[in-house]
Design a protein around this motif. Structure first.
Motif, PDB file in Angstrom:
ATOM      1  N   GLY A 261       9.552 -12.003  -0.139  1.00 31.94           N
ATOM      2  CA  GLY A 261       8.955 -10.883  -0.868  1.00 31.94           C
ATOM      3  C   GLY A 261       9.740  -9.597  -0.696  1.00 31.94           C
ATOM      4  N   ASP A 262       9.296  -8.552  -1.387  1.00 31.52           N
ATOM      5  CA  ASP A 262       9.960  -7.255  -1.346  1.00 31.52           C
ATOM      6  C   ASP A 262       9.702  -6.566  -0.013  1.00 31.52           C
ATOM      7  OD1 ASP A 262      10.750  -7.633  -3.981  1.00 31.52           O
ATOM      8  OD2 ASP A 262       8.957  -6.663  -4.783  1.00 31.52           O
ATOM      9  N   LEU A 263      10.718  -5.864   0.497  1.00 29.09           N
ATOM     10  CA  LEU A 263      10.561  -5.070   1.711  1.00 29.09           C
ATOM     11  C   LEU A 263       9.808  -3.773   1.421  1.00 29.09           C
ATOM     12  CD1 LEU A 263      14.050  -5.562   3.375  1.00 29.09           C
ATOM     13  CD2 LEU A 263      11.872  -6.550   4.074  1.00 29.09           C
ATOM     14  N   TRP A 264       9.851  -3.311   0.188  1.00 26.09           N
ATOM     15  CA  TRP A 264       9.075  -2.149  -0.249  1.00 26.09           C
ATOM     16  C   TRP A 264       9.044  -2.169  -1.767  1.00 26.09           C
ATOM     17  CZ3 TRP A 264      11.453   1.449  -3.419  1.00 26.09           C
ATOM     18  CH2 TRP A 264      12.856   1.428  -3.434  1.00 26.09           C
TER      19      TRP A 264
ATOM     20  N   GLY B 287       0.815  -1.212   0.000  1.00 31.81           N
ATOM     21  CA  GLY B 287       0.000   0.000   0.000  1.00 31.81           C
ATOM     22  C   GLY B 287       0.844   1.255   0.000  1.00 31.81           C
ATOM     23  N   ARG B 288       0.332   2.323  -0.602  1.00 25.58           N
ATOM     24  CA  ARG B 288       1.052   3.599  -0.708  1.00 25.58           C
ATOM     25  C   ARG B 288       0.961   4.382   0.600  1.00 25.58           C
ATOM     26  NH1 ARG B 288      -1.817   6.091  -5.817  1.00 25.58           N
ATOM     27  NH2 ARG B 288      -3.611   5.173  -4.779  1.00 25.58           N
ATOM     28  N   VAL B 289       2.102   4.879   1.081  1.00 30.39           N
ATOM     29  CA  VAL B 289       2.115   5.603   2.351  1.00 30.39           C
ATOM     30  C   VAL B 289       2.929   6.894   2.333  1.00 30.39           C
ATOM     31  CG1 VAL B 289       1.693   3.568   3.780  1.00 30.39           C
ATOM     32  CG2 VAL B 289       4.036   4.172   3.185  1.00 30.39           C
ATOM     33  N   LEU B 290       3.879   7.039   1.402  1.00 31.64           N
ATOM     34  CA  LEU B 290       4.762   8.212   1.370  1.00 31.64           C
ATOM     35  C   LEU B 290       5.112   8.531  -0.074  1.00 31.64           C
ATOM     36  CD1 LEU B 290       7.398   7.569   4.212  1.00 31.64           C
ATOM     37  CD2 LEU B 290       5.796   9.467   4.106  1.00 31.64           C
ATOM     38  N   GLU B 291       5.684   9.711  -0.290  1.00 31.60           N
ATOM     39  CA  GLU B 291       6.223  10.022  -1.601  1.00 31.60           C
ATOM     40  C   GLU B 291       7.366  11.014  -1.461  1.00 31.60           C
ATOM     41  OE1 GLU B 291       3.312  13.140  -3.689  1.00 31.60           O
ATOM     42  OE2 GLU B 291       2.247  11.408  -2.853  1.00 31.60           O
TER      43      GLU B 291
ATOM     44  N   LEU C  39       6.021   5.567  -2.148  1.00 31.23           N
ATOM     45  CA  LEU C  39       6.541   4.377  -1.469  1.00 31.23           C
ATOM     46  C   LEU C  39       5.378   3.471  -1.102  1.00 31.23           C
ATOM     47  CD1 LEU C  39       8.853   2.837   0.068  1.00 31.23           C
ATOM     48  CD2 LEU C  39       8.197   4.190   2.069  1.00 31.23           C
ATOM     49  N   ARG C  40       5.520   2.193  -1.425  1.00 32.34           N
ATOM     50  CA  ARG C  40       4.505   1.202  -1.067  1.00 32.34           C
ATOM     51  C   ARG C  40       5.152   0.188  -0.130  1.00 32.34           C
ATOM     52  NH1 ARG C  40       2.377  -1.270  -6.378  1.00 32.34           N
ATOM     53  NH2 ARG C  40       0.645  -1.980  -5.108  1.00 32.34           N
TER      54      ARG C  40
END
Length: 875
Positions: A777-780, A668-672, A734-735
């Motif tokens: 899996g991916d950390l982000w 999920g998206r949380v920052l940019e 950032l997801r």
């Protein structure tokens, strides 16, 4: 000689509208046109510098051409119709009439090989207009090609483009379409009448805008005719569409406002009235060096033609296609051709970075193919959305006639007005010795207060392991409360069992809870239930974390009572393929896929489709008065999803039995972060951060979900997550990975058929549990490319802006409630995420040593004041 738009049978005329003057002028121009037949093209100018636009006050005739089958004619543009010798491109009104072929099209370009594009389509026996942007050669000429039959084409100048250094005017600012006129809600324009419209100084268009690019729409005309728009105070006869009675027709045109910001619309019908709509697609700045500058091109970006089904949304790649830049485009002139539509209709074209507009920007009547030029923003990753909102299907083609670069800056340091003074927002506090209280409001199906209902507050176990338990668990309320006369309720939590105290500590001091109420109503005593997510701020070692204080200050949320399906009414839930998690996750990167807030939406459609949870069979329970009594759950039956709950799990009446169907991981998206030009940037989601996620509840066996409230998840990766990136044009979201739990709930009821207790279906939920990466899996992951939110145009309009010295740094702790719509999708439930108030998320930027003009940041909130800032952007 100036032209005046007249009835559909004429191309140009005089203000007196005399048919004899029209015929004389038309013949003279045809003789003039024949003189340029067969002239050779000069070489096109090198597009080595972007351009700025200079509008004319009114449409000015350039020439009229008589074209035969597959013929090309060269036209001298500079030195005529008010176009100076140093013009590099021209904005034309192209009018075609008297075509002999069943259908044909015209292509306009500078020189060299004819491009595989078209500017205007011309069916037999009708007059059609469109706007075209055409680059000029070094000698100021362009080429016109007719595909089939013979035809007459009138070329009229709306304005021209110069090198930015010589224009004295500014660039273009594209906006999401905004409607500034709709005579259907005021008064129609009579035949031969005019209407003055204020176009500048309103609706976000500055009062000193040099010109606007507007979509002029003739709305379902009842007679044949034409309509135009021009600068107020000039003889009427600007650009605008010709039409026949029937479907709505549009033409996007340039118009220069007068000193007071007005333009004049003229109805050239000889009888009847006309309704007109006027939508602004953007404006040209009057300030040299501001706005986005233009580069012309001729590029077909959607070929072969694409069939658009009813309701379909198509993603069109623009950046990197047909020689266009991959990045750095803010907007484009796109020519959209609808091929032989079977019905009257319209299209929506917009940037994936913007919300879906409520206004069509392409209109067309049923029948022959029709082309419409429009100005539209494009996304940071160079894409467009095109949607067919009609009930039929048809084919479309898209050509790009030029693009706006999105990266100019003023030649001198911008004048920044005094910044608004931020209102201090004291940090929230709470007494850790006070007990935790949760609250809410219960409503009847019609929205009225639901009084006298028992509300049970449950906590659920959050396991560390990803192994799904094989047996269900019994849920026992932590506390209960009764709703007051206005439907509100509150409950003070008792001392927590050690399991849930530990759970709160592991979750940053927040315990996620679900408040449930039930009743019955209707002639069939239908069971009703409501579910509301509430958060409790729990003291850990005598202190409250920022997240815990935040949870204690949550506003009172409300929820309605919804009817339950009986066992005999249940059907199998959607399959994994139907919910298409991977497809949903990809699609929700675009915010237009976000469902209406709080609505009950389908779990099997990419495009949100609102459902009516009160409709069961042919009975609508939306006006039912629900009472706090136990409903009739109906005859017993087999649990249709093969669930783990069985009669052996029921030990007492009204026992709630829940089991975990599966664990699911979603990003999920949380920052940019943003680095527009001479800068690097970074984002950091620390191992102490937390985020609020909407969770979903289903009352119809996962065929649709509704937002059940917010749950907080703490970071469980054991390390900080994030990245750093370098400009120019580097801006991403950032997801982060979140583990979700898919749960089913049953209520134990007595069944006389077996003389015992049996579980009956209650509901399903999908809830976030923790920020945690799946094994392997991916950390982000990167989220959306959001570079289109940077740049000078956005900087110029921002309320808060600050300069950073060369080689300087700036970091901000992201404050509360930057909301990312459609941040994730779980089993088709599309929800939003927002940050809690925390110092554990950072967005940083480091400036380089290039020119001062690239060392600015801006925001919608006061910069330098932590609790207010949600995200800052770069220029």
């Amino acid at each position: 000689m100036a032209s005046v738009r007249g009835p559909a049978v004429s191309l140009i005329g005089s203000s007196a509208r005399s048919p004899f003057k029209v015929a004389w002028l038309f013949a003279a121009l045809c003789l003039l046109a024949s003189a340029v037949v067969g002239m050779q093209a000069s070489s096109a100018r090198a597009a080595d510098a972007p351009m700025a636009y200079v509008p004319l006050e009114r449409l000015t005739n350039l020439t009229t051409l008589s074209l035969t089958d597959a013929q090309t004619q060269q036209v001298q543009v500079t030195g005529k119709a008010g176009v100076p010798a140093n013009a590099r491109a021209v904005l034309l009104d192209v009018t075609v009439a008297h075509g002999t072929a069943t259908s044909t099209y015209l292509t306009l370009w500078a020189s060299g090989t004819r491009p595989d594009t078209s500017n205007v389509n011309a069916p037999t026996g009708t007059t059609v207009q469109n706007t075209a942007v055409v680059e000029l050669t070094n000698t100021g000429t362009l080429q016109v090609y007719n595909n089939a039959g013979s035809i007459t084409a009138g070329l009229n100048v709306q304005g021209y483009f110069l090198d930015d250094s010589g224009s004295g005017t500014g660039g273009f600012v594209a906006i999401n379409p905004v409607r500034i006129l709709d005579t259907r809600t005021t008064a129609s324009i009579p035949a031969g009448g005019t209407l003055d419209v204020k176009v500048a100084g309103v609706n976000g268009v500055p009062a000193d805008a040099s010109a606007l690019f507007v979509n002029l729409i003739a709305a379902k005309p009842t007679v044949d005719g034409s309509v135009s728009i021009s600068t107020r105070g000039t003889p009427p006869g600007g650009s605008g569409p010709a039409y026949t009675a029937g479907g709505s027709v549009s033409q996007a045109v340039s118009v220069k406002p007068d000193a007071s910001g007005y333009a004049t619309i003229k109805n050239f019908q000889t009888s009847g009235t006309l309704d007109v709509l006027l939508d602004v697609q953007g404006y040209f700045s009057a300030t040299s060096g501001s706005g986005d500058l233009f580069t012309p091109t001729t590029a077909r970006i959607l070929s072969p033609k694409k069939t658009l089904a009813a309701g379909e949304v198509l993603t069109v790649q623009v950046g990197g296609v047909a020689g266009l830049p991959k990045r750095g485009m803010a907007a484009v002139f796109a020519n959209v051709t609808v091929v032989t539509p079977p019905l009257n209709g319209g299209l929506l074209v917009w940037s994936p970075d913007d919300p879906e507009p409520s206004l069509n920007n392409v209109f067309f009547p049923a029948g022959p193919s029709r082309a419409t030029l429009l100005a539209t923003r494009i996304s940071g990753d160079g894409t467009l959305f095109i949607k067919n909102p009609t009930n039929g299907s048809f084919d479309v083609l898209i050509d790009v006639q030029g693009w706006f670069d999105g990266k100019p800056g003023p030649a001198v340091e911008p004048s920044v007005p005094p910044q608004p003074t931020p209102t201090p927002e004291p940090p929230p506090t709470a007494d850790p010795t006070d007990p935790a209280v949760v609250r809410g409001k219960l409503q009847q199906p019609n929205g009225g207060a639901a009084a006298g209902f028992v509300v049970s507050v449950y906590a659920e176990t959050v396991a560390e392991s990803d192994t799904v338990p094989t047996t269900p668990e019994t849920l026992t309320p932590l506390v209960q409360a009764t709703t007051a006369a206005d439907g509100t309720w509150s409950a003070t939590l008792p001392t927590l069992p050690s399991e849930f105290q530990a759970q709160a500590e592991a979750n940053g001091g927040v315990l996620n809870l679900e408040a449930v109420a039930e009743g019955s109503g209707g002639a069939d005593q239908r069971p009703f239930v409501s579910s509301l997510g509430v958060r409790a701020g729990i003291a850990v070692n005598g202190t409250l974390s920022e997240a815990a204080v935040d949870a204690r200050q949550d506003p009172v949320a409300s929820t309605k009572l919804y009817p339950l399906l009986r066992t005999s009414e249940l059907t199998a839930p959607p399959t994994v393929a139907q919910t298409s998690d991977d497809a949903f996750e990809a699609a929700t990167d675009a915010e237009q896929y976000a469902p209406p807030e709080g609505k009950f939406t389908s779990s099997t459609s990419l495009v949100p489709q609102e459902q009516n949870p009160y409709l069961i069979g042919s009975t609508n329970y939306s006006t039912t008065t629900v009472t706090p009594s136990i409903g009739d759950y109906g005859a017993s039956g087999v649990i249709p999803d093969g669930g783990k709950a069985s009669a052996t799990n029921c030990t007492y009446e009204n026992q709630v039995v829940s089991y975990i169907v599966q664990y699911l991981y979603r990003y999920g998206r949380v920052l940019e972060g943003h680095a527009y030009w001479d800068a690097t940037h970074s984002v950091n989601y620390s191992n102490y951060a937390d985020t609020s996620w909407q969770w979903g509840v289903s009352y119809n066996h996962k065929k649709g979900f509704q937002v059940g409230g917010d749950y907080t998840t703490a970071h469980s990766l054991g390390m900080s997550t994030g990245w750093s990136g370098r400009g120019p044009y580097d801006a991403y979201q950032l997801r982060i990975p979140v583990r979700w739990v898919d749960r089913a709930y049953y209520k134990c009821k007595y069944d006389y058929r077996i003389d015992g207790l049996r579980p009956y279906y209650w509901k399903n939920t999908v809830k976030p549990q923790k920020v945690k990466a799946p094994n392997g899996g991916d950390l982000w992951r990167y989220g959306d490319n959001v570079e289109s939110r940077d740049g000078y145009s956005r900087f110029d309009a921002a309320p808060y802006k600050n300069k950073i010295p060369e080689n300087g740094d700036y970091c901000v702790d992201i404050g509360r409630h930057k909301k990312y719509s459609a941040s994730f999708s779980v089993l088709g439930f599309k929800g939003s995420a927002s940050t809690n108030r925390s110092t554990n998320r950072k967005q940083c930027i480091h400036m380089g040593r290039k020119t001062w003009a690239k060392h600015w940041i801006f925001a919608d909130q006061p910069l330098g004041y932590k609790p207010k800032v949600k995200v800052f952007y770069s220029w």
